[in-house]
Design a protein around this motif. Structure first.
Motif, short mmCIF file in Angstrom:
data_model
loop_
_atom_site.label_atom_id
_atom_site.label_comp_id
_atom_site.label_asym_id
_atom_site.label_seq_id
_atom_site.Cartn_x
_atom_site.Cartn_y
_atom_site.Cartn_z
N THR A 110 0.82 -1.22 0.00
CA THR A 110 0.00 0.00 0.00
C THR A 110 0.85 1.26 0.00
O THR A 110 0.55 2.21 -0.73
CB THR A 110 -0.95 0.01 1.21
OG1 THR A 110 -0.20 -0.15 2.41
CG2 THR A 110 -1.98 -1.10 1.11
N GLN A 111 1.90 1.29 0.79
CA GLN A 111 2.74 2.49 0.86
C GLN A 111 3.46 2.74 -0.45
O GLN A 111 3.50 3.86 -0.96
CB GLN A 111 3.74 2.38 2.00
CG GLN A 111 4.61 3.61 2.15
CD GLN A 111 5.60 3.48 3.29
OE1 GLN A 111 5.65 2.47 3.96
NE2 GLN A 111 6.39 4.51 3.51
N THR A 112 4.04 1.69 -1.02
CA THR A 112 4.76 1.83 -2.29
C THR A 112 3.82 2.24 -3.41
O THR A 112 4.12 3.15 -4.19
CB THR A 112 5.48 0.51 -2.63
OG1 THR A 112 6.31 0.13 -1.54
CG2 THR A 112 6.32 0.67 -3.89
N SER A 113 2.67 1.58 -3.49
CA SER A 113 1.70 1.89 -4.54
C SER A 113 1.18 3.32 -4.41
O SER A 113 1.08 4.05 -5.40
CB SER A 113 0.53 0.92 -4.49
OG SER A 113 0.98 -0.39 -4.68
N ARG A 114 0.85 3.71 -3.19
CA ARG A 114 0.33 5.06 -2.96
C ARG A 114 1.36 6.12 -3.32
O ARG A 114 1.05 7.11 -4.01
CB ARG A 114 -0.08 5.21 -1.50
CG ARG A 114 -0.75 6.51 -1.17
CD ARG A 114 -1.19 6.64 0.29
NE ARG A 114 -1.28 5.37 0.95
CZ ARG A 114 -0.70 5.08 2.11
NH1 ARG A 114 0.02 5.96 2.74
NH2 ARG A 114 -0.82 3.88 2.66
N THR A 137 -1.81 3.45 -12.05
CA THR A 137 -0.48 3.25 -11.48
C THR A 137 -0.56 2.53 -10.15
O THR A 137 0.25 1.63 -9.87
CB THR A 137 0.25 4.60 -11.31
OG1 THR A 137 0.30 5.26 -12.57
CG2 THR A 137 1.65 4.42 -10.78
N TYR A 138 -1.54 2.88 -9.33
CA TYR A 138 -1.69 2.20 -8.04
C TYR A 138 -1.91 0.70 -8.24
O TYR A 138 -1.28 -0.12 -7.59
CB TYR A 138 -2.87 2.81 -7.25
CG TYR A 138 -2.99 2.24 -5.86
CD1 TYR A 138 -2.33 2.82 -4.81
CD2 TYR A 138 -3.75 1.10 -5.61
CE1 TYR A 138 -2.42 2.31 -3.52
CE2 TYR A 138 -3.84 0.57 -4.34
CZ TYR A 138 -3.17 1.18 -3.29
OH TYR A 138 -3.26 0.64 -2.04
N ILE A 139 -2.79 0.35 -9.16
CA ILE A 139 -3.10 -1.06 -9.41
C ILE A 139 -1.87 -1.79 -9.96
O ILE A 139 -1.54 -2.90 -9.51
CB ILE A 139 -4.30 -1.19 -10.37
CG1 ILE A 139 -5.57 -0.70 -9.66
CG2 ILE A 139 -4.47 -2.61 -10.87
CD1 ILE A 139 -6.75 -0.50 -10.57
N LEU A 140 -1.18 -1.20 -10.92
CA LEU A 140 -0.01 -1.85 -11.50
C LEU A 140 1.14 -2.00 -10.51
O LEU A 140 1.78 -3.05 -10.45
CB LEU A 140 0.47 -1.06 -12.73
CG LEU A 140 -0.45 -1.14 -13.95
CD1 LEU A 140 0.03 -0.19 -15.04
CD2 LEU A 140 -0.50 -2.56 -14.47
N VAL A 141 1.40 -0.98 -9.71
CA VAL A 141 2.48 -1.07 -8.72
C VAL A 141 2.11 -2.07 -7.63
O VAL A 141 2.97 -2.83 -7.17
CB VAL A 141 2.81 0.33 -8.14
CG1 VAL A 141 3.78 0.22 -6.97
CG2 VAL A 141 3.39 1.22 -9.22
N ALA A 142 0.85 -2.10 -7.22
CA ALA A 142 0.43 -3.07 -6.22
C ALA A 142 0.62 -4.49 -6.74
O ALA A 142 1.12 -5.37 -6.00
CB ALA A 142 -1.03 -2.84 -5.83
N ALA A 143 0.27 -4.72 -7.99
CA ALA A 143 0.46 -6.05 -8.58
C ALA A 143 1.95 -6.40 -8.63
O ALA A 143 2.34 -7.53 -8.32
CB ALA A 143 -0.14 -6.09 -9.98
#
Length: 103
Positions: A11-15, A75-81
């Motif tokens: 969550t932190q990285t994606s956000r 970007t949030y979805i892709l980084v979370a994945a």
């Protein structure tokens, strides 16, 4: 000194990365709105995850207004994945190793 990244906080990285991309996109959208005001552009295509093409000025203006939100969500979805996949792989491989130098 060697260090390993074994777990990424999803969550932190994606956000964080999504907000950085959204802030950069605000500047891009501002430039696009200025070109619309100058009538310099007629067709706009945005190709990220879902390609969007607009041909009239009103739709282009709306695209530029919503562009930061669109890139934030994508970007949030892709980084979370990516983080989830990295955390799964890092359990078996040990993660990324890098070397730091004391100052």
């Amino acid at each position: 000194m060697k260090s390993e990244i074994t777990v990424l906080n999803v969550t932190q990285t994606s956000r964080t990365l999504a907000l950085v991309v959204a802030i950069l996109t605000v500047f891009i959208a501002g430039i696009g709105i200025m070109t619309l005001a100058a009538s310099a552009q007629t067709d706009i295509t945005f190709k990220f995850i879902i390609p969007i093409t607009v041909t009239d000025t009103a739709s282009a203006f709306l695209l530029y207004l919503f562009l930061p939100f669109y890139t934030l969500a994508a970007t949030y979805i892709l980084v979370a994945a990516f983080c989830i996949a990295y955390n799964l792989v890092a359990k078996y491989t040990g993660g990324i190793t890098f070397q730091t130098k004391p100052q």
